[in-house]
Write an enzyme that holds these catalytic residues in place. Structure first.
Site, PDB file in Angstrom:
ATOM      1  N   ASP A 133      41.751 -28.339 -22.144  1.00  0.00           N
ATOM      2  CA  ASP A 133      40.714 -28.478 -21.113  1.00  0.00           C
ATOM      3  C   ASP A 133      41.350 -29.093 -19.872  1.00  0.00           C
ATOM      4  OD1 ASP A 133      37.999 -28.492 -20.054  1.00  0.00           O
ATOM      5  OD2 ASP A 133      38.070 -30.660 -20.259  1.00  0.00           O
ATOM      6  N   SER A 134      40.650 -28.984 -18.747  1.00  0.00           N
ATOM      7  CA  SER A 134      41.151 -29.589 -17.521  1.00  0.00           C
ATOM      8  C   SER A 134      41.181 -31.116 -17.635  1.00  0.00           C
ATOM      9  CB  SER A 134      40.252 -29.189 -16.349  1.00  0.00           C
ATOM     10  OG  SER A 134      38.943 -29.676 -16.576  1.00  0.00           O
ATOM     11  N   HIS A 167      32.349 -30.682 -20.324  1.00  0.00           N
ATOM     12  CA  HIS A 167      32.153 -32.088 -19.940  1.00  0.00           C
ATOM     13  C   HIS A 167      30.687 -32.513 -20.049  1.00  0.00           C
ATOM     14  CE1 HIS A 167      36.135 -31.792 -18.078  1.00  0.00           C
ATOM     15  NE2 HIS A 167      36.088 -33.076 -17.787  1.00  0.00           N
ATOM     16  N   CYS A 223      37.326 -24.880 -22.117  1.00  0.00           N
ATOM     17  CA  CYS A 223      36.940 -25.128 -20.727  1.00  0.00           C
ATOM     18  C   CYS A 223      36.329 -23.824 -20.206  1.00  0.00           C
ATOM     19  CB  CYS A 223      38.182 -25.486 -19.919  1.00  0.00           C
ATOM     20  SG  CYS A 223      37.900 -25.638 -18.154  1.00  0.00           S
ATOM     21  N   ASN A 224      35.111 -23.910 -19.711  1.00  0.00           N
ATOM     22  CA  ASN A 224      34.435 -22.698 -19.221  1.00  0.00           C
ATOM     23  C   ASN A 224      35.092 -22.160 -17.964  1.00  0.00           C
ATOM     24  OD1 ASN A 224      31.551 -22.358 -20.728  1.00  0.00           O
ATOM     25  ND2 ASN A 224      32.221 -24.480 -20.696  1.00  0.00           N
ATOM     26  N   TYR A 246      38.956 -28.598 -12.275  1.00  0.00           N
ATOM     27  CA  TYR A 246      39.311 -27.216 -11.980  1.00  0.00           C
ATOM     28  C   TYR A 246      38.146 -26.490 -11.281  1.00  0.00           C
ATOM     29  CZ  TYR A 246      43.438 -26.977 -15.143  1.00  0.00           C
ATOM     30  OH  TYR A 246      44.658 -27.129 -15.739  1.00  0.00           O
TER      31      TYR A 246
HETATM   32  N1  DGL Z   1      35.257 -28.797 -18.963  1.00  0.00           N
HETATM   33  C1  DGL Z   1      35.474 -27.859 -17.892  1.00  0.00           C
HETATM   34  C2  DGL Z   1      34.519 -26.667 -18.090  1.00  0.00           C
HETATM   35  O1  DGL Z   1      34.060 -26.448 -19.223  1.00  0.00           O
HETATM   36  C3  DGL Z   1      35.378 -28.559 -16.578  1.00  0.00           C
HETATM   37  C4  DGL Z   1      36.037 -27.840 -15.498  1.00  0.00           C
HETATM   38  C5  DGL Z   1      36.497 -28.683 -14.351  1.00  0.00           C
HETATM   39  O2  DGL Z   1      37.557 -29.275 -14.468  1.00  0.00           O
HETATM   40  O3  DGL Z   1      35.824 -28.690 -13.320  1.00  0.00           O
HETATM   41  O4  DGL Z   1      34.224 -25.917 -17.189  1.00  0.00           O
END
Ligand code: DGL
Length: 270
Positions: A6-7, A190, A69-70, A38
């Site tokens: 994940d980010s 998140h 991470c989406n 991200y």
């Molecule tokens: N957990 C990431 C998601 O599911 C967050 C992305 C981000 O870093 O903005 O999109």
């Protein structure tokens, strides 16, 4: 190992469910905390960062990587699967979180009006709209980008009173799009960290869907269907945590919402 990426911290909400449900496997988590969020970055940047992190996890011995991470699933997964994997190693696999979440949506809604809360990147990619149109063409989908939510979580402000304003603002904006929404998908890993507040500002009849269990169930099914991958995975219950930012920060913060004590290592990308 199974790599989980994940980010930042959000993917831990998915890893937590994986460890509860599938504890025997070895996991290596990578949070790109130094470059998070991200969500507001361009397609090219998210793709470049994600590809680097996936390659890194492959280098650590992960045969299978789950992009938890989406935003990265929306902007990088397909390119990595189609263009990068064949040249890196066609025997490795990369899975995302959007497809399993979309498959599960149909079980939840009665009115057929579904709300998606995600980052700017996820919403603008229209990945949920496209996938839902394929699997559940009868559903009507309404989206709202919540650009402040990931920074609130990454800065540890998600439980503070100041976060209320931003949580309420986006839920109200989403629900103004249709009075018939009965299901909201937290389409960012998140967001479960904000779930107490999200629940408080959402009418009680609306179902709030988190991704951790859904993605874990989908992983379980995947492993059942792919013994050639499953048999190569370590099963000694090993857990490795890596972060591109300071490990002491990662450990302190991860302990707040992860069920186990974490001792992370710093990643230096080549
Ligand atoms: N957990 C990431 C998601 O599911 C967050 C992305 C981000 O870093 O903005 O999109």
């Amino acid at each position: 190992m199974i790599g989980v990426f994940d980010s930042g911290y959000g993917g831990l909400t998915v890893l937590k469910e994986m460890i509860h449900r599938l504890p025997e496997y070895d996991y290596c988590y990578l949070g790109d905390n130094a470059r998070t969020p991200y969500g507001s970055r361009s397609f090219d940047t998210v793709y470049r960062y994600t590809r680097q992190c996936v390659r890194y996890l492959f280098g650590q011995g992960c045969r299978l990587v789950v992009i938890a991470c989406n935003t990265a699933s929306a902007k990088a997964l397909r390119n990595i699967q189609q263009h990068d994997l064949p040249s890196i190693d066609p025997k490795r696999r990369v899975l995302g979180v959007i497809r399993p979440s979309v498959e599960a949506i149909g079980e939840h809604t009665r009115t057929g009006h579904v709300g998606i809360l995600g980052t700017i990147g996820t919403v603008q990619s229209e990945s949920y709209l496209m996938e839902i149109a394929k699997f559940h063409p009868h559903l009507r989908v309404f989206q709202e980008a919540c650009p402040m939510w990931v920074p609130l979580v990454e800065c540890g402000e998600h439980r503070q009173g100041g976060a209320d304003y931003f949580v309420r603002q986006h839920i109200d904006r989403l629900l103004r799009q249709s009075a018939e929404i009965d299901t909201i998908v937290l389409a960012c890993t998140h967001y479960p960290l904000l779930s107490e507040k999200i629940r408080r500002f959402t009418p009680a009849h609306i179902r709030i869907v988190e991704q951790g269990r859904i993605v874990t169930e989908s992983l379980y099914n995947y492993l059942q269907r792919h013994p050639e991958i499953e048999q190569t995975l370590g099963k000694s219950g090993k857990r490795i945590f890596q972060t591109s930012d300071a490990p002491e920060l990662f450990d302190r913060f991860a302990a707040i919402f992860f069920d186990w004590h974490v001792r992370s290592e710093k990643v230096v990308f080549q």
